[in-house]
Motif scaffolding. Structure first.
Motif, PDB file in Angstrom:
ATOM      1  N   GLY A 264     -21.509 177.485   1.485  1.00 47.88           N
ATOM      2  CA  GLY A 264     -20.263 177.856   0.826  1.00 47.88           C
ATOM      3  C   GLY A 264     -19.047 177.135   1.344  1.00 47.88           C
ATOM      4  O   GLY A 264     -17.911 177.509   1.023  1.00 47.88           O
ATOM      5  N   GLN A 265     -19.242 176.106   2.141  1.00 44.10           N
ATOM      6  CA  GLN A 265     -18.133 175.363   2.720  1.00 44.10           C
ATOM      7  C   GLN A 265     -17.762 174.201   1.798  1.00 44.10           C
ATOM      8  O   GLN A 265     -18.623 173.476   1.304  1.00 44.10           O
ATOM      9  CB  GLN A 265     -18.521 174.821   4.099  1.00 44.10           C
ATOM     10  CG  GLN A 265     -17.394 174.127   4.833  1.00 44.10           C
ATOM     11  CD  GLN A 265     -16.510 175.103   5.582  1.00 44.10           C
ATOM     12  OE1 GLN A 265     -16.890 176.241   5.800  1.00 44.10           O
ATOM     13  NE2 GLN A 265     -15.341 174.649   5.989  1.00 44.10           N
ATOM     14  N   THR A 266     -16.480 174.005   1.566  1.00 42.80           N
ATOM     15  CA  THR A 266     -15.991 172.874   0.788  1.00 42.80           C
ATOM     16  C   THR A 266     -15.251 171.930   1.720  1.00 42.80           C
ATOM     17  O   THR A 266     -14.299 172.330   2.394  1.00 42.80           O
ATOM     18  CB  THR A 266     -15.070 173.331  -0.352  1.00 42.80           C
ATOM     19  OG1 THR A 266     -15.810 174.185  -1.236  1.00 42.80           O
ATOM     20  CG2 THR A 266     -14.552 172.139  -1.134  1.00 42.80           C
ATOM     21  N   ILE A 267     -15.689 170.685   1.756  1.00 44.57           N
ATOM     22  CA  ILE A 267     -15.115 169.691   2.658  1.00 44.57           C
ATOM     23  C   ILE A 267     -14.044 168.906   1.919  1.00 44.57           C
ATOM     24  O   ILE A 267     -14.260 168.434   0.800  1.00 44.57           O
ATOM     25  CB  ILE A 267     -16.216 168.732   3.173  1.00 44.57           C
ATOM     26  CG1 ILE A 267     -17.356 169.520   3.815  1.00 44.57           C
ATOM     27  CG2 ILE A 267     -15.628 167.735   4.159  1.00 44.57           C
ATOM     28  CD1 ILE A 267     -16.939 170.370   4.980  1.00 44.57           C
ATOM     29  N   ARG A 268     -12.874 168.760   2.538  1.00 45.32           N
ATOM     30  CA  ARG A 268     -11.785 167.986   1.944  1.00 45.32           C
ATOM     31  C   ARG A 268     -10.997 167.315   3.068  1.00 45.32           C
ATOM     32  O   ARG A 268     -11.153 167.657   4.245  1.00 45.32           O
ATOM     33  CB  ARG A 268     -10.870 168.883   1.120  1.00 45.32           C
ATOM     34  CG  ARG A 268     -10.238 170.030   1.899  1.00 45.32           C
ATOM     35  CD  ARG A 268      -9.348 170.859   0.983  1.00 45.32           C
ATOM     36  NE  ARG A 268     -10.136 171.435  -0.087  1.00 45.32           N
ATOM     37  CZ  ARG A 268     -10.229 172.739  -0.302  1.00 45.32           C
ATOM     38  NH1 ARG A 268      -9.580 173.585   0.470  1.00 45.32           N
ATOM     39  NH2 ARG A 268     -10.951 173.204  -1.292  1.00 45.32           N
ATOM     40  N   TRP A 269     -10.153 166.356   2.699  1.00 45.93           N
ATOM     41  CA  TRP A 269      -9.326 165.669   3.682  1.00 45.93           C
ATOM     42  C   TRP A 269      -8.196 166.577   4.171  1.00 45.93           C
ATOM     43  O   TRP A 269      -7.792 167.513   3.472  1.00 45.93           O
ATOM     44  CB  TRP A 269      -8.701 164.406   3.089  1.00 45.93           C
ATOM     45  CG  TRP A 269      -9.681 163.366   2.658  1.00 45.93           C
ATOM     46  CD1 TRP A 269      -9.923 162.956   1.378  1.00 45.93           C
ATOM     47  CD2 TRP A 269     -10.532 162.578   3.494  1.00 45.93           C
ATOM     48  NE1 TRP A 269     -10.875 161.978   1.368  1.00 45.93           N
ATOM     49  CE2 TRP A 269     -11.273 161.726   2.656  1.00 45.93           C
ATOM     50  CE3 TRP A 269     -10.758 162.522   4.874  1.00 45.93           C
ATOM     51  CZ2 TRP A 269     -12.210 160.821   3.135  1.00 45.93           C
ATOM     52  CZ3 TRP A 269     -11.690 161.617   5.361  1.00 45.93           C
ATOM     53  CH2 TRP A 269     -12.409 160.782   4.512  1.00 45.93           C
ATOM     54  N   GLY A 270      -7.682 166.278   5.343  1.00 44.51           N
ATOM     55  CA  GLY A 270      -6.519 166.987   5.856  1.00 44.51           C
ATOM     56  C   GLY A 270      -5.256 166.559   5.127  1.00 44.51           C
ATOM     57  O   GLY A 270      -5.237 165.594   4.357  1.00 44.51           O
ATOM     58  N   LYS A 271      -4.174 167.281   5.377  1.00 42.85           N
ATOM     59  CA  LYS A 271      -2.908 167.006   4.696  1.00 42.85           C
ATOM     60  C   LYS A 271      -2.260 165.713   5.173  1.00 42.85           C
ATOM     61  O   LYS A 271      -1.455 165.118   4.454  1.00 42.85           O
ATOM     62  CB  LYS A 271      -1.941 168.183   4.902  1.00 42.85           C
ATOM     63  CG  LYS A 271      -2.409 169.482   4.263  1.00 42.85           C
ATOM     64  CD  LYS A 271      -1.399 170.601   4.501  1.00 42.85           C
ATOM     65  CE  LYS A 271      -1.850 171.892   3.850  1.00 42.85           C
ATOM     66  NZ  LYS A 271      -0.897 173.011   4.082  1.00 42.85           N
ATOM     67  N   GLN A 272      -2.589 165.282   6.379  1.00 43.55           N
ATOM     68  CA  GLN A 272      -1.972 164.079   6.925  1.00 43.55           C
ATOM     69  C   GLN A 272      -2.715 162.835   6.426  1.00 43.55           C
ATOM     70  O   GLN A 272      -3.821 162.535   6.879  1.00 43.55           O
ATOM     71  CB  GLN A 272      -1.968 164.119   8.453  1.00 43.55           C
ATOM     72  CG  GLN A 272      -1.084 165.210   9.029  1.00 43.55           C
ATOM     73  CD  GLN A 272      -1.097 165.214  10.545  1.00 43.55           C
ATOM     74  OE1 GLN A 272      -2.043 164.734  11.173  1.00 43.55           O
ATOM     75  NE2 GLN A 272      -0.058 165.752  11.149  1.00 43.55           N
ATOM     76  N   LEU A 273      -2.118 162.122   5.511  1.00 37.39           N
ATOM     77  CA  LEU A 273      -2.636 160.859   4.994  1.00 37.39           C
ATOM     78  C   LEU A 273      -1.577 159.791   5.246  1.00 37.39           C
ATOM     79  O   LEU A 273      -0.479 159.854   4.692  1.00 37.39           O
ATOM     80  CB  LEU A 273      -2.939 160.973   3.500  1.00 37.39           C
ATOM     81  CG  LEU A 273      -3.335 159.672   2.788  1.00 37.39           C
ATOM     82  CD1 LEU A 273      -4.651 159.131   3.346  1.00 37.39           C
ATOM     83  CD2 LEU A 273      -3.440 159.893   1.282  1.00 37.39           C
ATOM     84  N   ASP A 274      -1.907 158.845   6.103  1.00 39.26           N
ATOM     85  CA  ASP A 274      -0.939 157.822   6.502  1.00 39.26           C
ATOM     86  C   ASP A 274      -1.277 156.515   5.798  1.00 39.26           C
ATOM     87  O   ASP A 274      -2.367 155.969   5.979  1.00 39.26           O
ATOM     88  CB  ASP A 274      -0.972 157.635   8.019  1.00 39.26           C
ATOM     89  CG  ASP A 274       0.119 156.700   8.504  1.00 39.26           C
ATOM     90  OD1 ASP A 274       1.208 156.711   7.905  1.00 39.26           O
ATOM     91  OD2 ASP A 274      -0.125 155.942   9.467  1.00 39.26           O
ATOM     92  N   LEU A 275      -0.348 155.994   4.986  1.00 39.35           N
ATOM     93  CA  LEU A 275      -0.536 154.741   4.259  1.00 39.35           C
ATOM     94  C   LEU A 275       0.504 153.738   4.719  1.00 39.35           C
ATOM     95  O   LEU A 275       1.709 154.003   4.640  1.00 39.35           O
ATOM     96  CB  LEU A 275      -0.420 154.968   2.746  1.00 39.35           C
ATOM     97  CG  LEU A 275      -1.385 155.975   2.121  1.00 39.35           C
ATOM     98  CD1 LEU A 275      -1.132 156.083   0.622  1.00 39.35           C
ATOM     99  CD2 LEU A 275      -2.829 155.581   2.388  1.00 39.35           C
ATOM    100  N   ARG A 276       0.040 152.584   5.180  1.00 37.91           N
ATOM    101  CA  ARG A 276       0.954 151.551   5.666  1.00 37.91           C
ATOM    102  C   ARG A 276       0.607 150.223   5.000  1.00 37.91           C
ATOM    103  O   ARG A 276      -0.465 149.666   5.259  1.00 37.91           O
ATOM    104  CB  ARG A 276       0.861 151.419   7.186  1.00 37.91           C
ATOM    105  CG  ARG A 276       1.067 152.749   7.889  1.00 37.91           C
ATOM    106  CD  ARG A 276       1.381 152.594   9.334  1.00 37.91           C
ATOM    107  NE  ARG A 276       1.572 153.878   9.979  1.00 37.91           N
ATOM    108  CZ  ARG A 276       2.216 154.045  11.132  1.00 37.91           C
ATOM    109  NH1 ARG A 276       2.713 153.005  11.743  1.00 37.91           N
ATOM    110  NH2 ARG A 276       2.351 155.245  11.659  1.00 37.91           N
ATOM    111  N   PRO A 277       1.496 149.701   4.160  1.00 39.59           N
ATOM    112  CA  PRO A 277       1.246 148.403   3.536  1.00 39.59           C
ATOM    113  C   PRO A 277       1.114 147.303   4.585  1.00 39.59           C
ATOM    114  O   PRO A 277       1.823 147.307   5.596  1.00 39.59           O
ATOM    115  CB  PRO A 277       2.483 148.190   2.654  1.00 39.59           C
ATOM    116  CG  PRO A 277       3.017 149.565   2.419  1.00 39.59           C
ATOM    117  CD  PRO A 277       2.725 150.332   3.674  1.00 39.59           C
TER     118      PRO A 277
END
Length: 463
Positions: free
Chosen positions: A281-294
């Motif tokens: 019953g566990q749903t895996i997702r990314w954390g809120k911290q998404l760092d994008l650097r061009p």
């Protein structure tokens, strides 16, 4: 000279160890050459056998080799372990290869055109969600350390931790920390990345208003990533993501497929990615911290090609030991409390892996308990991002073989001449046979520690 009578006990212990390997000068010189070829590998593999290099067209035997011709009747070869905690020498070679692999996909080189540097490229960091508060070391914009977790309700910690505080990454309240969710997230993180890659292409197709099935007719998404353990025992991914034209790195992406579009698509795909764990019953997702650097420009203050390549190569040789666990599989859980080098947090994650292993056998949690549940590859790339580690190793092997033929007064084999190698090999042992050999190997390792790794140059056929 004084009248003091010589006593072997007067020799310093480290010199006595070194002398153990030097009883036969000719044998010792050849042994040192083999160790030097491994750059002082910590656990070299001793091989016995023979091989022949044959011209497949004419059947002519071009060269033969047998370990029976060696003074010690074996050949030493490097263990090839990528982890610095296991073998510093081999890990350095792996890191150097990873650097050149990443950099060639950013700036060109090794069959990748230099024009690839003009394509949209992003350095992205994907993190895990929170499974409970852990000790941390937050700082304000001025760099001053703030209190760890000053909450009025629930678990709190008002300490200002120093950089090497062993509490960093440990659960503030182990009784309320979601250890099951943490190890399951680690276990399915690789699948979550695959799901993200699928959604990324979907979002790009929608943004360009082309059918998903025909996206490769307009552009291609290439990437290279590495996994890193955070102090709290959870992996996160550093990835280089690049947009190419339909022909690959030789062709720029179509108009409209720019840096802004790529960043928007990465963000949307990360938010949409989900992986369900059957039976839990566990749903895996990314954390809120998404760092994008061009990745653009040549200013060293920004994220340049070389800086990104160095950053990824640094983490390519690290494992779960950075999170307070061990770097070897655990055979049994019975003696877990007696295993040295484990933090309490990592110990509980290992115990959770073992407990969940009964009901979730298909996840192989017990097999990867020492990795805190993560069993995926630490370094991966898409097919057309750049060259491969295997190609780089083959080129280096040929480069060294040509150098050896040159030293022996022989002409290098033509590049266009196809050859095959046949032989029979078996493992005679692993590691050194005595403390003297280990001491000499450490000396050789120290000599190679700051030397550049030999590799083909642009003028060499293998470059």
């Amino acid at each position: 000279m004084s009248g003091h009578e010589f006593d072997a006990r007067d020799i310093p212990p480290y010199l006595r160890l070194l002398a153990q390997g030097a009883t036969n000068k000719q044998d010792f010189v050849r042994w040192k050459e083999m160790v030097a070829s491994t750059r002082g590998c910590t656990s070299p593999i001793r091989l016995v056998g023979e091989s022949s290099t044959v011209d497949p067209t004419s059947g002519e035997v071009l060269a033969t080799y047998s370990t029976w011709d060696e003074p010690n009747e074996y050949l030493l070869t490097a263990c090839g372990n990528r982890r610095a905690s296991r073998c510093e020498a081999c890990a350095r070679v792996y890191a150097d290869d990873t650097f050149h692999l990443i950099k060639s996909g950013l700036a060109g080189g090794r069959d990748v055109p230099g024009s690839v540097a003009t394509h949209p490229r992003v350095f992205a960091t994907f993190t895990a969600p929170s499974f409970g508060p852990v000790h941390s070391r937050p700082t304000d914009p001025g760099g001053h350390v703030r209190p760890c977790h000053p909450r009025r309700e629930g678990p709190s910690c008002r300490a200002r931790h120093v950089e090497d505080d062993p509490l960093l990454g440990q659960a503030i309240d182990p009784d309320t920390y979601d250890y099951a969710g943490a190890v399951l997230w680690n276990n399915r993180a690789g699948e979550l990345w695959h799901t993200f890659a699928v959604y990324l292409r979907r979002h790009l197709a929608e943004a360009l208003q082309v059918p998903r099935s025909r996206l490769t007719k307009f552009l291609r998404v290439e990437y290279a990533k590495v996994a890193e353990y955070q102090a709290r025992g959870l992996v996160h991914f550093h990835a280089v993501i690049r947009l190419d034209g339909p022909a690959g790195p030789e062709e720029p992406p179509p108009p409209g497929a720019d840096m802004s579009l790529l960043c928007d698509a990465i963000t949307a795909a990360a938010q949409a990615s989900r992986v369900h764990v059957p039976g839990h019953g566990q749903t895996i997702r990314w954390g809120k911290q998404l760092d994008l650097r061009p990745i653009e420009g040549t200013d060293e203050a920004g994220w340049t090609d070389a800086k990104v390549a160095r950053y990824i190569a640094k983490y390519a040789t690290k494992g779960a030991e950075a999170a307070g666990t061990v770097d070897r599989p655990l055979r049994t859980i019975a003696h877990l409390d007696h295993v040295r080098g484990l933090t309490d947090h990592a110990r509980q994650m290992i115990r959770t892996c073992w407990e969940l292993g009964d009901d979730q056998a298909h996840l192989n949690l017990r097999e990867w308990a020492h990795m805190l549940g993560y069993g995926g590859h630490f370094s991966t790339k898409s097919r057309r991002y750049s060259t491969t580690l295997g190609t780089m190793r083959a080129d280096r092997a040929r480069f060294r073989a040509d150098r050896a033929r040159e030293l022996a007064g022989l002409e290098p084999l033509p590049v266009e001449q196809p050859t095959i190698r046949v032989g029979q090999w078996s493992v005679a042992g692993i590691g050194y046979t005595n403390a003297g050999e280990e001491a000499w190997a450490e000396t050789i390792r120290e000599q190679h520690r700051f030397k550049p790794i030999p590799r083909p140059t642009d003028s060499d056929p293998a470059a």
